[in-house]
Scaffold this motif. Structure first.
Motif, mmCIF file in Angstrom:
data_model
loop_
_atom_site.group_PDB
_atom_site.id
_atom_site.type_symbol
_atom_site.label_atom_id
_atom_site.label_comp_id
_atom_site.label_asym_id
_atom_site.label_seq_id
_atom_site.Cartn_x
_atom_site.Cartn_y
_atom_site.Cartn_z
ATOM 1 N N ARG A 1 36.234 74.254 67.598
ATOM 2 C CA ARG A 1 36.656 74.604 66.379
ATOM 3 C C ARG A 1 36.818 76.300 66.216
ATOM 4 N NH1 ARG A 1 33.684 71.982 63.088
ATOM 5 N NH2 ARG A 1 32.257 73.516 62.362
ATOM 6 N N ILE A 2 35.858 76.897 66.829
ATOM 7 C CA ILE A 2 36.148 78.539 66.834
ATOM 8 C C ILE A 2 37.157 78.792 67.768
ATOM 9 C CG2 ILE A 2 34.761 80.468 67.570
ATOM 10 C CD1 ILE A 2 32.109 79.123 66.857
ATOM 11 N N LEU A 3 37.110 78.375 69.007
ATOM 12 C CA LEU A 3 38.159 78.529 69.749
ATOM 13 C C LEU A 3 39.596 78.068 69.462
ATOM 14 C CD1 LEU A 3 36.367 77.691 73.123
ATOM 15 C CD2 LEU A 3 36.685 79.763 72.133
ATOM 16 N N ASP A 4 39.930 77.384 68.508
ATOM 17 C CA ASP A 4 41.196 76.850 67.951
ATOM 18 C C ASP A 4 41.577 77.873 66.931
ATOM 19 O OD1 ASP A 4 41.427 74.839 69.837
ATOM 20 O OD2 ASP A 4 40.703 73.202 68.223
ATOM 21 N N SER A 5 40.685 78.665 66.377
ATOM 22 C CA SER A 5 40.938 79.680 65.229
ATOM 23 C C SER A 5 42.166 80.488 65.745
ATOM 24 C CB SER A 5 39.806 80.151 64.766
ATOM 25 O OG SER A 5 39.333 81.212 65.650
ATOM 26 N N PRO A 6 42.827 81.296 64.723
ATOM 27 C CA PRO A 6 43.840 82.109 65.163
ATOM 28 C C PRO A 6 43.559 83.349 65.912
ATOM 29 C CG PRO A 6 44.107 81.387 62.859
ATOM 30 C CD PRO A 6 42.911 80.703 63.118
ATOM 31 N N MET A 7 42.267 83.853 65.801
ATOM 32 C CA MET A 7 41.750 84.994 66.359
ATOM 33 C C MET A 7 41.832 84.658 68.072
ATOM 34 S SD MET A 7 37.891 85.816 66.303
ATOM 35 C CE MET A 7 37.836 87.061 67.472
ATOM 36 N N PHE A 8 42.210 83.592 68.525
ATOM 37 C CA PHE A 8 41.825 83.150 70.015
ATOM 38 C C PHE A 8 43.448 82.963 70.212
ATOM 39 C CE2 PHE A 8 37.309 82.746 68.752
ATOM 40 C CZ PHE A 8 36.765 83.415 69.576
ATOM 41 N N ASP A 9 44.097 83.770 69.981
ATOM 42 C CA ASP A 9 45.744 83.535 70.502
ATOM 43 C C ASP A 9 45.680 84.299 71.932
ATOM 44 O OD1 ASP A 9 45.759 86.308 69.988
ATOM 45 O OD2 ASP A 9 47.183 86.124 68.312
ATOM 46 N N SER A 10 46.887 84.182 72.610
ATOM 47 C CA SER A 10 46.931 84.694 73.802
ATOM 48 C C SER A 10 46.930 86.334 73.962
ATOM 49 C CB SER A 10 48.151 84.148 74.554
ATOM 50 O OG SER A 10 49.293 84.748 73.904
#
Length: 91
Positions: free
Chosen positions: A25-34
């Motif tokens: 869930r953390i890794l799917d958050s918007p801050m983890f974009d390319s």
């Protein structure tokens, strides 16, 4: 609480363990974009390096800095905190 549970740091106690679902869930958050994350190949290499480190607990927590390894390894700005240069550097 048992004596062994008292000797663990708060984050190491079973009731505070982070689950795989929470990490996903953390890794799917918007801050983890390319823009902020390393490539999948670099991420895989970083995770393997961490999992072979004696300071990595259960493949999830770094005992040096307390980070959640799968989260920190994904970020370009993070480097390994191991003294002497670490196992991987920030990009």
């Amino acid at each position: 609480m048992t004596d062994s549970a008292q000797s663990l740091c708060k984050g190491c106690r079973p009731e505070y363990k982070v689950t795989e679902a929470q990490i996903a869930r953390i890794l799917d958050s918007p801050m983890f974009d390319s823009e902020h994350c390393v490539s999948d190949e670099v991420y895989r290499i970083r995770l393997e390096l961490c999992r072979t480190c004696v300071k990595c607990q259960d493949g999830l927590t770094c005992m040096l800095c307390g980070c959640i390894v799968p989260v920190a390894a994904k970020l370009k700005a993070r480097g390994c905190p191991l003294p002497g240069g670490g196992r991987w550097a920030a990009e």
